[in-house]
Design a protein around this motif. Structure first.
Motif, PDB file in Angstrom:
ATOM      1  N   ILE A 231       0.836  -1.203   0.000  1.00 14.36           N
ATOM      2  CA  ILE A 231       0.000   0.000   0.000  1.00 14.36           C
ATOM      3  C   ILE A 231       0.869   1.250   0.000  1.00 14.36           C
ATOM      4  O   ILE A 231       0.620   2.206  -0.744  1.00 14.36           O
ATOM      5  N   ALA A 232       1.902   1.244   0.807  1.00 15.87           N
ATOM      6  CA  ALA A 232       2.797   2.398   0.893  1.00 15.87           C
ATOM      7  C   ALA A 232       3.480   2.676  -0.444  1.00 15.87           C
ATOM      8  O   ALA A 232       3.598   3.840  -0.869  1.00 15.87           O
ATOM      9  N   TRP A 233       3.929   1.627  -1.120  1.00 14.38           N
ATOM     10  CA  TRP A 233       4.601   1.801  -2.407  1.00 14.38           C
ATOM     11  C   TRP A 233       3.653   2.387  -3.450  1.00 14.38           C
ATOM     12  O   TRP A 233       4.010   3.302  -4.198  1.00 14.38           O
TER      13      TRP A 233
ATOM     14  N   ALA B  56      -7.249  -0.816   1.495  1.00 15.13           N
ATOM     15  CA  ALA B  56      -6.881  -2.054   2.181  1.00 15.13           C
ATOM     16  C   ALA B  56      -8.102  -2.947   2.328  1.00 15.13           C
ATOM     17  O   ALA B  56      -9.167  -2.493   2.746  1.00 15.13           O
ATOM     18  N   GLY B  57      -7.930  -4.216   1.980  1.00 18.83           N
ATOM     19  CA  GLY B  57      -9.010  -5.179   2.127  1.00 18.83           C
ATOM     20  C   GLY B  57      -8.692  -6.215   3.184  1.00 18.83           C
ATOM     21  O   GLY B  57      -7.580  -6.264   3.714  1.00 18.83           O
ATOM     22  N   THR B  58      -9.676  -7.042   3.476  1.00 20.51           N
ATOM     23  CA  THR B  58      -9.550  -8.074   4.506  1.00 20.51           C
ATOM     24  C   THR B  58      -9.061  -7.472   5.824  1.00 20.51           C
ATOM     25  O   THR B  58      -8.220  -8.028   6.519  1.00 20.51           O
ATOM     26  N   VAL B  59      -9.584  -6.300   6.147  1.00 13.73           N
ATOM     27  CA  VAL B  59      -9.243  -5.640   7.406  1.00 13.73           C
ATOM     28  C   VAL B  59     -10.110  -6.252   8.502  1.00 13.73           C
ATOM     29  O   VAL B  59     -11.335  -6.083   8.503  1.00 13.73           O
ATOM     30  N   VAL B  60      -9.470  -6.951   9.419  1.00 15.94           N
ATOM     31  CA  VAL B  60     -10.228  -7.679  10.442  1.00 15.94           C
ATOM     32  C   VAL B  60      -9.905  -7.225  11.864  1.00 15.94           C
ATOM     33  O   VAL B  60     -10.476  -7.733  12.825  1.00 15.94           O
TER      34      VAL B  60
ATOM     35  N   ASP C 133      -2.777   0.608  10.576  1.00 15.30           N
ATOM     36  CA  ASP C 133      -1.570   0.381   9.768  1.00 15.30           C
ATOM     37  C   ASP C 133      -1.831   0.718   8.301  1.00 15.30           C
ATOM     38  O   ASP C 133      -0.972   1.302   7.624  1.00 15.30           O
ATOM     39  N   ALA C 134      -3.005   0.338   7.819  1.00 14.19           N
ATOM     40  CA  ALA C 134      -3.338   0.581   6.413  1.00 14.19           C
ATOM     41  C   ALA C 134      -3.403   2.070   6.108  1.00 14.19           C
ATOM     42  O   ALA C 134      -2.835   2.545   5.120  1.00 14.19           O
ATOM     43  N   VAL C 135      -4.091   2.815   6.957  1.00 13.67           N
ATOM     44  CA  VAL C 135      -4.223   4.252   6.727  1.00 13.67           C
ATOM     45  C   VAL C 135      -2.876   4.952   6.890  1.00 13.67           C
ATOM     46  O   VAL C 135      -2.537   5.870   6.136  1.00 13.67           O
TER      47      VAL C 135
ATOM     48  N   LEU D  73     -10.411   7.671  11.777  1.00  8.04           N
ATOM     49  CA  LEU D  73      -9.300   7.866  10.851  1.00  8.04           C
ATOM     50  C   LEU D  73      -9.700   8.693   9.632  1.00  8.04           C
ATOM     51  O   LEU D  73      -8.861   9.020   8.801  1.00  8.04           O
ATOM     52  N   ASP D  74     -11.000   8.974   9.516  1.00  7.52           N
ATOM     53  CA  ASP D  74     -11.535   9.785   8.420  1.00  7.52           C
ATOM     54  C   ASP D  74     -11.333   9.124   7.063  1.00  7.52           C
ATOM     55  O   ASP D  74     -10.932   9.757   6.087  1.00  7.52           O
ATOM     56  N   VAL D  75     -11.614   7.819   7.008  1.00  6.80           N
ATOM     57  CA  VAL D  75     -11.581   7.098   5.736  1.00  6.80           C
ATOM     58  C   VAL D  75     -12.886   6.313   5.585  1.00  6.80           C
ATOM     59  O   VAL D  75     -13.435   5.824   6.578  1.00  6.80           O
ATOM     60  N   PRO D  76     -13.387   6.177   4.367  1.00  6.57           N
ATOM     61  CA  PRO D  76     -14.592   5.381   4.171  1.00  6.57           C
ATOM     62  C   PRO D  76     -14.308   3.893   4.361  1.00  6.57           C
ATOM     63  O   PRO D  76     -13.190   3.429   4.117  1.00  6.57           O
TER      64      PRO D  76
END
Length: 211
Positions: free
Chosen positions: A52-54, A66-70, A77-79, A102-105
């Protein structure tokens, strides 16, 4: 913050599994070349956060999520890595709350009315229906939309170039998720031209139906 509707405007959300972060950028560029400007990198592998960072750093025109966020920790970490949206296989109150903080959908996964009602309490109106084909596909989606006419879905699981047609035709489908254009095997084999071609075919199909 981009809305999830803006993020999913191209109609297709590739579910991307990366075992090596070095494959992230060429995969993103292949998807873009095929007309898809969004990608969901799953947290199924240790390479997810770095991938994701790259992409966020090297391919800014790609809307990477980011998917499969459980877990809440994965959401953070994803944000932190640059994810613009989160997708979860289920509806977890803590993760939904964290996405808001985190202000993300977030697109939480649902299969039942109970899970939908959990999301609605927090203003969620777009849900992932997973695994779609294993749980009745469009037939179940149409039934769920009866008591919940205000919601839409991103079905994922078992969708391919052939059966995506009927999903695209349904107005309750915001976009479809899948990996038929970007399988892990294709990525690991370096078949980025094939990813571009399959992405272009999927994009053409969507535009043919939705205009």
């Amino acid at each position: 913050m981009l809305s999830i509707e803006e993020i999913s405007a191209c109609g297709i959300i590739p579910v991307v599994v990366l075992n090596d972060a070095e494959d992230a950028v060429p995969t993103a560029r292949a998807l873009l070349a095929g007309g898809i400007d969004v990608m969901e990198i799953t947290f199924r592998t240790a390479a997810a956060q770095a991938s994701i960072a790259w992409v966020a750093a090297e391919v800014p025109e790609m809307k990477v999520g980011a998917g499969t966020v459980v877990t809440v920790e994965q959401a953070r970490d994803a944000v932190a890595a640059g994810a613009k949206f989160l997708v979860s296989p289920g509806s977890d109150l803590d993760i939904i709350r964290e996405a808001a903080a985190l202000d993300v959908p977030i697109v939480p996964g649902v299969l039942t009315p109970c899970e939908i009602m959990i999301g609605l309490k927090f203003g969620v109106k777009l849900f992932k229906f997973f695994p779609a084909e294993s749980y009745g596909g469009l037939k179940t989606i149409k039934a769920l939309c009866g008591p919940f006419p205000q919601i839409k879905f991103i079905p994922t699981g078992g969708i391919n170039q052939e059966n995506a047609v009927e999903y695209f035709k349904n107005p309750k489908i915001q976009a479809v998720g899948g990996s038929w254009m970007v399988s892990a095997k294709m990525i690991e084999a370096g078949e980025f031209d094939a990813i571009k071609e399959k992405s272009a075919a999927a994009t053409a199909l969507y535009k043919e139906i939705r205009g």
